[in-house]
Scaffold this motif. Structure first.
Motif, PDB file in Angstrom:
ATOM      1  N   TYR A 134       0.811  -1.226   0.000  1.00 52.69           N
ATOM      2  CA  TYR A 134       0.000   0.000   0.000  1.00 52.69           C
ATOM      3  C   TYR A 134       0.845   1.278   0.000  1.00 52.69           C
ATOM      4  O   TYR A 134       0.570   2.195  -0.788  1.00 52.69           O
ATOM      5  CB  TYR A 134      -0.975  -0.002   1.180  1.00 52.69           C
ATOM      6  CG  TYR A 134      -2.079  -1.017   1.017  1.00 52.69           C
ATOM      7  CD1 TYR A 134      -3.206  -0.741   0.253  1.00 52.69           C
ATOM      8  CD2 TYR A 134      -2.001  -2.270   1.622  1.00 52.69           C
ATOM      9  CE1 TYR A 134      -4.223  -1.676   0.093  1.00 52.69           C
ATOM     10  CE2 TYR A 134      -3.010  -3.218   1.468  1.00 52.69           C
ATOM     11  CZ  TYR A 134      -4.113  -2.909   0.705  1.00 52.69           C
ATOM     12  OH  TYR A 134      -5.119  -3.841   0.542  1.00 52.69           O
ATOM     13  N   PRO A 135       1.871   1.405   0.849  1.00 47.92           N
ATOM     14  CA  PRO A 135       2.648   2.655   0.819  1.00 47.92           C
ATOM     15  C   PRO A 135       3.282   2.924  -0.540  1.00 47.92           C
ATOM     16  O   PRO A 135       3.240   4.053  -1.041  1.00 47.92           O
ATOM     17  CB  PRO A 135       3.709   2.437   1.901  1.00 47.92           C
ATOM     18  CG  PRO A 135       3.118   1.414   2.813  1.00 47.92           C
ATOM     19  CD  PRO A 135       2.318   0.507   1.947  1.00 47.92           C
ATOM     20  N   GLY A 136       3.867   1.883  -1.160  1.00 47.05           N
ATOM     21  CA  GLY A 136       4.499   2.062  -2.461  1.00 47.05           C
ATOM     22  C   GLY A 136       3.497   2.349  -3.564  1.00 47.05           C
ATOM     23  O   GLY A 136       3.713   3.220  -4.419  1.00 47.05           O
ATOM     24  N   THR A 137       2.382   1.627  -3.557  1.00 47.36           N
ATOM     25  CA  THR A 137       1.352   1.813  -4.585  1.00 47.36           C
ATOM     26  C   THR A 137       0.729   3.198  -4.476  1.00 47.36           C
ATOM     27  O   THR A 137       0.525   3.893  -5.481  1.00 47.36           O
ATOM     28  CB  THR A 137       0.258   0.737  -4.447  1.00 47.36           C
ATOM     29  OG1 THR A 137       0.858  -0.557  -4.592  1.00 47.36           O
ATOM     30  CG2 THR A 137      -0.813   0.916  -5.509  1.00 47.36           C
ATOM     31  N   MET A 138       0.432   3.629  -3.253  1.00 44.84           N
ATOM     32  CA  MET A 138      -0.166   4.946  -3.062  1.00 44.84           C
ATOM     33  C   MET A 138       0.789   6.048  -3.519  1.00 44.84           C
ATOM     34  O   MET A 138       0.374   7.037  -4.137  1.00 44.84           O
ATOM     35  CB  MET A 138      -0.548   5.128  -1.593  1.00 44.84           C
ATOM     36  CG  MET A 138      -1.697   4.213  -1.166  1.00 44.84           C
ATOM     37  SD  MET A 138      -1.856   4.020   0.633  1.00 44.84           S
ATOM     38  CE  MET A 138      -2.473   5.639   1.098  1.00 44.84           C
ATOM     39  N   GLY A 139       2.082   5.870  -3.240  1.00 44.32           N
ATOM     40  CA  GLY A 139       3.063   6.852  -3.673  1.00 44.32           C
ATOM     41  C   GLY A 139       3.148   6.943  -5.188  1.00 44.32           C
ATOM     42  O   GLY A 139       3.231   8.043  -5.762  1.00 44.32           O
ATOM     43  N   ALA A 140       3.103   5.786  -5.877  1.00 45.84           N
ATOM     44  CA  ALA A 140       3.190   5.774  -7.339  1.00 45.84           C
ATOM     45  C   ALA A 140       1.954   6.407  -7.968  1.00 45.84           C
ATOM     46  O   ALA A 140       2.067   7.203  -8.907  1.00 45.84           O
ATOM     47  CB  ALA A 140       3.371   4.334  -7.835  1.00 45.84           C
ATOM     48  N   VAL A 141       0.768   6.071  -7.466  1.00 47.80           N
ATOM     49  CA  VAL A 141      -0.470   6.623  -8.028  1.00 47.80           C
ATOM     50  C   VAL A 141      -0.502   8.140  -7.844  1.00 47.80           C
ATOM     51  O   VAL A 141      -0.839   8.888  -8.772  1.00 47.80           O
ATOM     52  CB  VAL A 141      -1.699   5.967  -7.363  1.00 47.80           C
ATOM     53  CG1 VAL A 141      -2.978   6.722  -7.714  1.00 47.80           C
ATOM     54  CG2 VAL A 141      -1.815   4.504  -7.785  1.00 47.80           C
ATOM     55  N   ARG A 142      -0.151   8.596  -6.659  1.00 50.46           N
ATOM     56  CA  ARG A 142      -0.153  10.044  -6.408  1.00 50.46           C
ATOM     57  C   ARG A 142       0.838  10.770  -7.310  1.00 50.46           C
ATOM     58  O   ARG A 142       0.517  11.829  -7.878  1.00 50.46           O
ATOM     59  CB  ARG A 142       0.185  10.309  -4.941  1.00 50.46           C
ATOM     60  CG  ARG A 142       0.110  11.788  -4.560  1.00 50.46           C
ATOM     61  CD  ARG A 142       0.359  11.999  -3.083  1.00 50.46           C
ATOM     62  NE  ARG A 142       1.705  11.587  -2.685  1.00 50.46           N
ATOM     63  CZ  ARG A 142       2.183  11.685  -1.449  1.00 50.46           C
ATOM     64  NH1 ARG A 142       1.392  12.161  -0.493  1.00 50.46           N
ATOM     65  NH2 ARG A 142       3.403  11.302  -1.153  1.00 50.46           N
ATOM     66  N   ALA A 143       2.033  10.212  -7.482  1.00 47.74           N
ATOM     67  CA  ALA A 143       3.049  10.865  -8.297  1.00 47.74           C
ATOM     68  C   ALA A 143       2.651  10.907  -9.770  1.00 47.74           C
ATOM     69  O   ALA A 143       2.785  11.943 -10.436  1.00 47.74           O
ATOM     70  CB  ALA A 143       4.389  10.129  -8.146  1.00 47.74           C
ATOM     71  N   VAL A 144       2.134   9.802 -10.288  1.00 49.71           N
ATOM     72  CA  VAL A 144       1.750   9.766 -11.700  1.00 49.71           C
ATOM     73  C   VAL A 144       0.590  10.725 -11.956  1.00 49.71           C
ATOM     74  O   VAL A 144       0.568  11.439 -12.962  1.00 49.71           O
ATOM     75  CB  VAL A 144       1.388   8.330 -12.128  1.00 49.71           C
ATOM     76  CG1 VAL A 144       0.765   8.326 -13.524  1.00 49.71           C
ATOM     77  CG2 VAL A 144       2.637   7.450 -12.107  1.00 49.71           C
ATOM     78  N   ALA A 145      -0.384  10.780 -11.040  1.00 50.92           N
ATOM     79  CA  ALA A 145      -1.505  11.714 -11.203  1.00 50.92           C
ATOM     80  C   ALA A 145      -0.994  13.153 -11.275  1.00 50.92           C
ATOM     81  O   ALA A 145      -1.466  13.964 -12.085  1.00 50.92           O
ATOM     82  CB  ALA A 145      -2.494  11.556 -10.053  1.00 50.92           C
ATOM     83  N   ARG A 146      -0.021  13.479 -10.431  1.00 50.47           N
ATOM     84  CA  ARG A 146       0.532  14.833 -10.419  1.00 50.47           C
ATOM     85  C   ARG A 146       1.238  15.138 -11.753  1.00 50.47           C
ATOM     86  O   ARG A 146       1.063  16.221 -12.335  1.00 50.47           O
ATOM     87  CB  ARG A 146       1.516  14.983  -9.265  1.00 50.47           C
ATOM     88  CG  ARG A 146       2.032  16.409  -9.082  1.00 50.47           C
ATOM     89  CD  ARG A 146       3.100  16.493  -8.010  1.00 50.47           C
ATOM     90  NE  ARG A 146       2.641  15.928  -6.748  1.00 50.47           N
ATOM     91  CZ  ARG A 146       3.231  14.907  -6.118  1.00 50.47           C
ATOM     92  NH1 ARG A 146       4.292  14.339  -6.664  1.00 50.47           N
ATOM     93  NH2 ARG A 146       2.766  14.452  -4.984  1.00 50.47           N
ATOM     94  N   TYR A 147       2.016  14.180 -12.258  1.00 48.93           N
ATOM     95  CA  TYR A 147       2.742  14.408 -13.514  1.00 48.93           C
ATOM     96  C   TYR A 147       1.801  14.512 -14.702  1.00 48.93           C
ATOM     97  O   TYR A 147       2.024  15.328 -15.617  1.00 48.93           O
ATOM     98  CB  TYR A 147       3.770  13.298 -13.751  1.00 48.93           C
ATOM     99  CG  TYR A 147       5.054  13.509 -12.976  1.00 48.93           C
ATOM    100  CD1 TYR A 147       5.913  14.562 -13.308  1.00 48.93           C
ATOM    101  CD2 TYR A 147       5.413  12.669 -11.936  1.00 48.93           C
ATOM    102  CE1 TYR A 147       7.086  14.769 -12.600  1.00 48.93           C
ATOM    103  CE2 TYR A 147       6.585  12.865 -11.216  1.00 48.93           C
ATOM    104  CZ  TYR A 147       7.420  13.910 -11.557  1.00 48.93           C
ATOM    105  OH  TYR A 147       8.584  14.123 -10.846  1.00 48.93           O
ATOM    106  N   VAL A 148       0.737  13.698 -14.727  1.00 44.87           N
ATOM    107  CA  VAL A 148      -0.219  13.796 -15.828  1.00 44.87           C
ATOM    108  C   VAL A 148      -0.859  15.177 -15.849  1.00 44.87           C
ATOM    109  O   VAL A 148      -1.026  15.780 -16.922  1.00 44.87           O
ATOM    110  CB  VAL A 148      -1.314  12.707 -15.694  1.00 44.87           C
ATOM    111  CG1 VAL A 148      -2.419  12.925 -16.728  1.00 44.87           C
ATOM    112  CG2 VAL A 148      -0.716  11.319 -15.888  1.00 44.87           C
TER     113      VAL A 148
END
Length: 336
Positions: free
Chosen positions: A315-329
């Protein structure tokens, strides 16, 4: 309410089970984690956690595994979301910045999320209802026929063919210029009132064509568009022990309506949504967890993206990846 020590024990059980896919016993917790208490104390804490439904014992001689309730408490009490490394952030930015249109941005995003998380990635296209007009193009494609091209601020493109009867290139150019003067930067909800008097601004010979163009334009805006969603990484499910529920998960992923419910409603773009196991609305996805986030331009939320995987998820890693990709998009769309 659980005290800090029992929360620490639960956290350790979740981390070990996600890492090993093996039930976790008290001795393993003592050996792997600095809990500073005896095995007997840990066994007592595990008994309380089991009694309250946070962990379960799959077999009589086995250790314990987290339940959906246990994962939920673990996620709710996360003190930090795992940040991406500098190399990962640079790779995301480089990969997404190479996109040349909206389809490419969405396609790259869904592949990137699947690779980063090793889960199934799901990305919703920006909604027309939250978009504004960037440009309207009218292109003669045959005698008495025009192609209307509507381009939004998010890069989405809608095209319609209009039967107009005979019309000169000069009239097409005049109508194109009027449309762009009226509509540039307008939200879709404001378009009908902005073009209401457009036929009065053209000559009598051009009014039938103007009326036909406006009719198709307004139909395009008010149509009940099926929200488009794409996913990637279904092969990642093969590495997960879903046992008999794998087929149900794959069937659910094929349904656009299910995917829309899966991502949930847009809300505060600064927060992540995590739904675990039985919290998912679709019965076929009760063995999965979903991590989703909004993406958009500035304060404008356009759509959602996320990943689906087993409840035994990092969960910590997945949440970090989703948040980062959403920000970059969002950044890529803002600059496109």
């Amino acid at each position: 309410m659980l005290d800090d020590r029992k929360l620490a024990v639960l956290r350790a059980i979740v981390e070990d089970y996600v890492s090993t896919n093996e039930p976790v016993g008290s001795k393993a917790l003592v050996d792997r984690h600095n809990l500073e208490v005896s095995s007997a104390t840990i066994r007592n804490d595990m008994a309380v956690l089991e009694e309250q439904g946070y962990i379960a014992q799959p077999h009589t001689s086995a250790g314990r595994v987290p339940t959906d309730k246990g994962y939920r408490l673990f996620v709710d009490r996360l003190s930090t979301i795992k940040p991406l490394s500098v190399a990962e952030r640079r790779a995301i930015e480089t990969f997404l910045s190479g996109a040349y249109d909206l389809d490419d941005i969405v396609g790259r995003t869904v592949r990137l999320l699947a690779q980063l998380t090793r889960q199934v990635a799901v990305v919703q296209y920006p909604s027309l209802t939250r978009s504004s007009v960037r440009h309207v193009e009218l292109v003669p494609v045959a005698e008495g026929r025009l192609l209307l091209v509507l381009i939004t601020n998010t890069g989405r493109v809608e095209q319609r063919v209009i039967e107009t009867g005979k019309i000169s290139e000069e009239s097409v150019g005049h109508l194109r210029a009027l449309l762009n003067t009226c509509l540039d930067g307008l939200g879709f909800g404001d378009v009908p009132s902005a073009v209401a008097d457009l036929p009065d601004k053209v000559g009598p010979d051009e009014r039938p064509v103007a009326a036909a163009v406006l009719s198709v334009l307004l139909e395009t805006l008010v149509e009940n568009h099926e929200e488009k969603i794409v996913f990637a990484g279904a092969a990642n499910l093969a590495a997960v022990d879903f046992s008999p529920s794998l087929r149900e998960v794959l069937v659910a992923l094929e349904e656009q309506v299910v995917l829309m419910r899966l991502l949930g409603e847009t809300g505060d773009s600064s927060t992540l949504t995590v739904r675990i196991g039985t919290e998912n609305p679709d019965e076929g996805l009760r063995s999965t967890s979903v991590v989703a986030a909004d993406y958009g331009v500035g304060d404008l939320t356009l759509a959602r993206l996320g990943v689906l995987g087993p409840t035994r998820m990092d969960y910590p890693g997945t949440m970090g990846a989703v948040r980062a990709v959403a920000r970059y998009v969002g950044q890529i769309l803002a600059g496109s």
